[in-house]
Design an enzyme around this catalytic site. Structure first.
Site, PDB file in Angstrom:
ATOM      1  N   GLY A   1      70.952  23.893 -75.518  1.00  0.00           N
ATOM      2  CA  GLY A   1      69.742  23.445 -74.703  1.00  0.00           C
ATOM      3  C   GLY A   1      69.067  22.106 -75.160  1.00  0.00           C
ATOM      4  O   GLY A   1      68.973  21.977 -76.410  1.00  0.00           O
ATOM      5  N   GLN A   2      68.902  21.170 -74.111  1.00  0.00           N
ATOM      6  CA  GLN A   2      68.117  20.059 -74.480  1.00  0.00           C
ATOM      7  C   GLN A   2      66.787  20.436 -75.016  1.00  0.00           C
ATOM      8  O   GLN A   2      66.011  19.512 -75.638  1.00  0.00           O
ATOM      9  CB  GLN A   2      68.010  19.430 -72.924  1.00  0.00           C
ATOM     10  CG  GLN A   2      67.394  17.918 -73.066  1.00  0.00           C
ATOM     11  CD  GLN A   2      68.073  16.929 -74.019  1.00  0.00           C
ATOM     12  OE1 GLN A   2      69.386  16.796 -73.927  1.00  0.00           O
ATOM     13  NE2 GLN A   2      67.446  15.935 -74.625  1.00  0.00           N
TER      14      GLN A   2
ATOM     15  N   HIS B   1      68.105  30.783 -72.067  1.00  0.00           N
ATOM     16  CA  HIS B   1      69.173  31.092 -72.645  1.00  0.00           C
ATOM     17  C   HIS B   1      70.094  31.486 -71.371  1.00  0.00           C
ATOM     18  O   HIS B   1      71.430  31.077 -71.265  1.00  0.00           O
ATOM     19  CB  HIS B   1      69.215  32.526 -73.652  1.00  0.00           C
ATOM     20  CG  HIS B   1      68.363  32.175 -74.622  1.00  0.00           C
ATOM     21  ND1 HIS B   1      67.127  32.846 -74.686  1.00  0.00           N
ATOM     22  CD2 HIS B   1      68.412  31.463 -75.696  1.00  0.00           C
ATOM     23  CE1 HIS B   1      66.599  32.518 -75.984  1.00  0.00           C
ATOM     24  NE2 HIS B   1      67.337  31.743 -76.564  1.00  0.00           N
TER      25      HIS B   1
ATOM     26  N   SER C   1      61.459  31.720 -77.069  1.00  0.00           N
ATOM     27  CA  SER C   1      61.166  33.004 -77.595  1.00  0.00           C
ATOM     28  C   SER C   1      60.071  33.142 -78.415  1.00  0.00           C
ATOM     29  O   SER C   1      59.365  34.290 -78.290  1.00  0.00           O
ATOM     30  CB  SER C   1      62.313  33.373 -78.839  1.00  0.00           C
ATOM     31  OG  SER C   1      63.616  33.102 -77.961  1.00  0.00           O
ATOM     32  N   ARG C   2      59.466  31.938 -78.875  1.00  0.00           N
ATOM     33  CA  ARG C   2      58.010  32.112 -79.549  1.00  0.00           C
ATOM     34  C   ARG C   2      56.864  32.023 -78.543  1.00  0.00           C
ATOM     35  O   ARG C   2      55.785  32.201 -78.906  1.00  0.00           O
ATOM     36  CB  ARG C   2      58.025  30.851 -80.484  1.00  0.00           C
ATOM     37  CG  ARG C   2      59.014  30.987 -81.721  1.00  0.00           C
ATOM     38  CD  ARG C   2      58.498  30.102 -82.575  1.00  0.00           C
ATOM     39  NE  ARG C   2      59.550  29.922 -83.877  1.00  0.00           N
ATOM     40  CZ  ARG C   2      60.698  29.508 -84.047  1.00  0.00           C
ATOM     41  NH1 ARG C   2      61.222  28.639 -83.407  1.00  0.00           N
ATOM     42  NH2 ARG C   2      61.359  29.740 -85.395  1.00  0.00           N
TER      43      ARG C   2
HETATM   44  P1  AMP Z   1      67.334  29.879 -79.631  1.00  0.00           P
HETATM   45  O1  AMP Z   1      67.586  31.260 -79.394  1.00  0.00           O
HETATM   46  O2  AMP Z   1      65.903  29.526 -79.528  1.00  0.00           O
HETATM   47  O3  AMP Z   1      67.972  29.661 -80.916  1.00  0.00           O
HETATM   48  O4  AMP Z   1      67.995  28.931 -78.597  1.00  0.00           O
HETATM   49  C1  AMP Z   1      69.539  29.189 -78.298  1.00  0.00           C
HETATM   50  C2  AMP Z   1      69.999  28.220 -77.487  1.00  0.00           C
HETATM   51  O5  AMP Z   1      69.290  28.226 -76.082  1.00  0.00           O
HETATM   52  C3  AMP Z   1      69.601  26.597 -77.869  1.00  0.00           C
HETATM   53  O6  AMP Z   1      70.752  25.976 -77.720  1.00  0.00           O
HETATM   54  C4  AMP Z   1      68.390  26.470 -77.224  1.00  0.00           C
HETATM   55  O7  AMP Z   1      68.220  24.963 -77.238  1.00  0.00           O
HETATM   56  C5  AMP Z   1      68.503  26.981 -75.806  1.00  0.00           C
HETATM   57  N1  AMP Z   1      67.310  27.099 -75.346  1.00  0.00           N
HETATM   58  C6  AMP Z   1      66.124  27.679 -75.848  1.00  0.00           C
HETATM   59  N2  AMP Z   1      65.024  27.479 -75.046  1.00  0.00           N
HETATM   60  C7  AMP Z   1      65.473  26.850 -73.793  1.00  0.00           C
HETATM   61  C8  AMP Z   1      65.003  26.551 -72.564  1.00  0.00           C
HETATM   62  N3  AMP Z   1      63.770  26.474 -72.443  1.00  0.00           N
HETATM   63  N4  AMP Z   1      65.836  25.722 -71.796  1.00  0.00           N
HETATM   64  C9  AMP Z   1      67.104  25.375 -71.846  1.00  0.00           C
HETATM   65  N5  AMP Z   1      67.907  25.907 -73.231  1.00  0.00           N
HETATM   66  C10 AMP Z   1      66.958  26.442 -73.986  1.00  0.00           C
END
Ligand code: AMP
Length: 276
Positions: free
Chosen positions: A144-145, A34, A183-184
């Protein structure tokens, strides 16, 4: 500048400033993945809004909505440290009218690969992303990719529905040993964390090959050795997420999902040019 925490629409309207506005949508439990998106946003825009919302619409009935990690105070510290202007953290009630009916349909790309394992997930994800775009009205939004199919679907939605937001993707951030940050990951025991390394190892093994058949076989060989429950391994066309044939040449994404204990993990690696 003080970080503003907006809990509802009215707070958000008050918090809006002048100039180019970047949005980084998240579900909180913020980590370096993030943070890298937030840094890109900070470098490119006058105002940075981070949304923190665990979206019930994108979780299936047997998924981890209720136990998804929620670390709000630490997330605010992270946002302060990264120079974020506004955190938008609405309640479920603020976001969803009990009488709501209309939502975004992700179409075929929402029903294959990750969508096949998680029915309704991508409809729920696109619905909340479109709502966040409408509420925050960013010029640019960062994703994120790591969630490659999500990113492809958001690009599709923006094109198909003429959403006036520029979408920017950020590279996947990994631990030094290859594990993609998630996060997991905090659910994993030390043994499970070790087992989870098979995902990134398999992707690297696949990416070291040239043709689709060799790529799939090399990645599967690694996954089959690991104490994980493989959900899918897919080599797909980046724009559609359709599985590519063995004769394919061109860009592709090698994507994997597996359960490690009770934790479901996904990862992927973009490949510039397979088959040549
Ligand atoms: P989330 O909080 O998991 O919904 O993720 C929020 C954003 O962070 C999304 O656009 C994800 O793709 C990105 N994201 C999560 N993990 C990573 C990571 N390891 N590297 C880059 N972006 C990430």
């Amino acid at each position: 500048m003080e970080l503003i925490v907006a809990r509802n629409r009215a707070d958000l309207v008050k918090a809006r400033g002048e100039g180019r506005l970047a949005l980084v949508p998240t579900m909180g439990a913020l980590h370096e993945g993030h943070r890298s998106l937030i840094r890109s946003a900070r470098a490119a825009a006058a105002q940075v809004v981070v949304s923190i919302f665990v979206n019930p619409l994108q979780f299936g009935p047997n998924e981890d909505f209720s136990r998804y990690p929620r670390t709000f105070d630490a997330d605010l510290d992270t946002c302060r440290a990264e120079g974020v202007d506004v955190v938008f953290a609405p309640s479920v009630e603020e976001m969803y009218d009990p009488a709501r009916q209309v939502s975004v349909a992700a179409g075929r790309m929402g029903a294959i690969v990750e969508g096949e394992s998680r029915p309704g997930h991508f409809d729920g994800m696109l619905t909340v992303v479109l709502k966040l775009f409408n509420l925050v009205q960013p010029d640019v939004a960062y994703f994120g990719q790591k969630d490659a199919q999500q990113l492809a679907l958001i690009r599709r939605m923006v094109a198909d529905l003429d959403v006036p937001v520029e979408v920017v993707g950020g590279a996947t951030v990994r631990e030094p040993d290859g594990l993609a940050l998630s996060s997991r990951n905090r659910y994993l025991s030390p043994d499970q964390r070790e087992a989870a390394l098979a995902l990134s190892r398999a992707l690297r093994a696949g990416a070291s090959q040239t043709g689709p058949a060799g790529i799939r076989a090399a990645a599967l060989a690694v996954l089959q050795e690991a104490p994980i429950d493989l959900d899918y391994l897919a080599l797909v066309e980046p724009g559609t997420f359709e599985e590519v044939p063995d004769s394919y040449t061109g860009p592709a994404i090698l994507a994997v999902a597996a359960r490690v204990g009770t934790t479901r993990l996904i990862d992927n690696i973009p490949m510039g040019n397979v088959g040549t």
